[in-house]
Structures are given as structure tokens and as C-alpha cells.
Design a protein around this motif. Structure first.
Motif, short mmCIF file in Angstrom:
data_model
loop_
_atom_site.label_atom_id
_atom_site.label_comp_id
_atom_site.label_asym_id
_atom_site.label_seq_id
_atom_site.Cartn_x
_atom_site.Cartn_y
_atom_site.Cartn_z
N VAL A 37 -21.43 39.56 -40.66
CA VAL A 37 -20.73 39.12 -41.86
C VAL A 37 -21.65 39.23 -43.07
CG1 VAL A 37 -19.71 37.12 -43.03
CG2 VAL A 37 -19.11 37.62 -40.65
N CYS A 38 -22.91 38.84 -42.92
CA CYS A 38 -23.86 38.94 -44.03
C CYS A 38 -24.08 40.39 -44.44
CB CYS A 38 -25.19 38.29 -43.66
SG CYS A 38 -25.10 36.49 -43.67
N ALA A 39 -24.16 41.27 -43.47
CA ALA A 39 -24.33 42.69 -43.79
C ALA A 39 -23.11 43.21 -44.55
CB ALA A 39 -24.54 43.49 -42.51
N ARG A 40 -21.94 42.77 -44.12
CA ARG A 40 -20.70 43.17 -44.80
C ARG A 40 -20.69 42.61 -46.23
NH1 ARG A 40 -14.72 41.76 -42.45
NH2 ARG A 40 -13.51 42.65 -44.16
N MET A 41 -21.14 41.40 -46.36
CA MET A 41 -21.23 40.74 -47.66
C MET A 41 -22.08 41.56 -48.63
SD MET A 41 -22.73 36.92 -48.04
CE MET A 41 -22.68 36.01 -49.53
#
Length: 178
Positions: A37-41
Motif C-alpha cells: 500500500v505504501c509503495a502504491r501511495m
């Protein structure tokens, strides 16, 4: 699923929406999911803030990964004192992607306390002492009652009465004692 539906309907998630999703993954001990999720963010241009990164630290601690939590806190503090350090994502670590965007996100007391809780669980006195010193001296983050409780508990578990007494001495003036 609901998050993806929002995105597919053209809504742009903000840092709060991403943080809620990171927290859900962390609460389920799904650290690969939280990191995804952080990478997508980051990929959509949303900068992780202190709350998101503290949530990750707590997730790592709850997953028993104190070293990864410490690595994230260390990355957050990369080059905090460097001139012009207001720009996010330009950390001195040379790490690409997610970790690079974490540099220069100033930790707060909650972030440090999250790591200290992990140190209490693992009995990692040296790491806790190091982080506490950096917290006060380098990051200019103020310790709170929880910070002191965690440090006392850790040193008491290690049967280090002198360290407990030293912490009590530091607290006495703040509490109005002598």
C-alpha cells in the motif's frame, strides 16, 4: 475491495485513506500488504507522513520485527539536520522508492515510543538507549510520560537500578520534585 472501487470510480485517495489501509494491513500482521500500500501511495504521488510511518513502525513491532522498525525510523531521520531538508523524498540514503520518500519525515514522540515498546518486548536495552539519546539530542523530539515509563520498564527488566534512578532524577524537576 472498497478502496479499489473508490479509485476505479475516479476518486483520488489522500494520505488519510492510504493510512487507514496501511493500518488495516498492520492490524492483521500483513506487513507485505502494508508495504505494498505504501509503495502504491508513493507511486501515485502521495507523500507518507509521520502518521503513516508510525503505523508501519507499530506494524513491524507487532510482527516481531524490531530491526525493520528501527531501520524505518533511521530512514525517517536521514539528513534531518541537513540544510534545505524541507523537501520530502530526497534522503541521503540513496535508497530508491518507498524508503527514499521516508527520509526527512520528522518522527514524533509516538513514533519513538512505538519503537521503544518493541525494545521492551525484546529486551533490547542498547537500541532503546541509542534511540532515546537521538530522540532528545538529534531529532529534538520531547519525551513524554510514556517514553519514561518504557525506559524505566526496560531498565528494570534488565535489573539496572542505576539507570532507573537516573531516569527518576531527570523526571524530578519536571514533576516539581527535588
Amino acid at each position: 475491495v472498497a478502496f479499489d472501487t473508490l479509485v476505479s470510480e475516479g476518486h483520488a485517495p489522500n494520505v488519510f485513506a492510504f493510512c487507514a489501509l496501511v493500518n488495516a494491513h498492520c492490524a492483521c500482521a500483513d506487513m507485505p500488504g502494508a508495504l505494498s500500500v505504501c509503495a502504491r501511495m508513493v507511486a501515485v504521488g502521495v507523500q507518507p507522513n509521520t502518521v503513516v510511518l508510525t503505523t508501519l513502525i507499530k506494524g513491524f513491532i507487532n510482527a516481531g520485527e524490531t530491526e525493520r522498525a528501527h531501520a524505518l525510523l533511521a530512514e525517517m531521520t536521514t539528513d534531518l539536520a541537513a540544510p534545505g531538508s524541507d523537501a520530502p523524498g530526497e534522503g541521503g540514503s540513496g535508497k530508491p522508492g518507498l524508503w527514499a520518500c521516508c527520509a526527512r519525515v520528522r518522527p514524533d514522540t509516538r513514533a519513538v515510543n512505538a519503537l521503544l515498546r518493541g525494545c521492551v518486548r525484546t529486551g533490547h536495552v542498547a537500541l532503546a538507549n541509542s534511540v532515546y539519546e537521538q530522540m532528545v539530542d538529534d531529532w529534538h523530539v520531547e519525551a513524554d510520560v510514556t517514553t519514561f515509563k518504557l525506559m524505566v520498564k526496560l531498565h528494570a527488566m534488565a535489573l539496572d537500578g542505576d539507570a532507573v534512578a537516573a531516569i527518576a532524577e531527570r523526571l524530578a524537576p519536571a514533576a516539581g520534585g527535588t
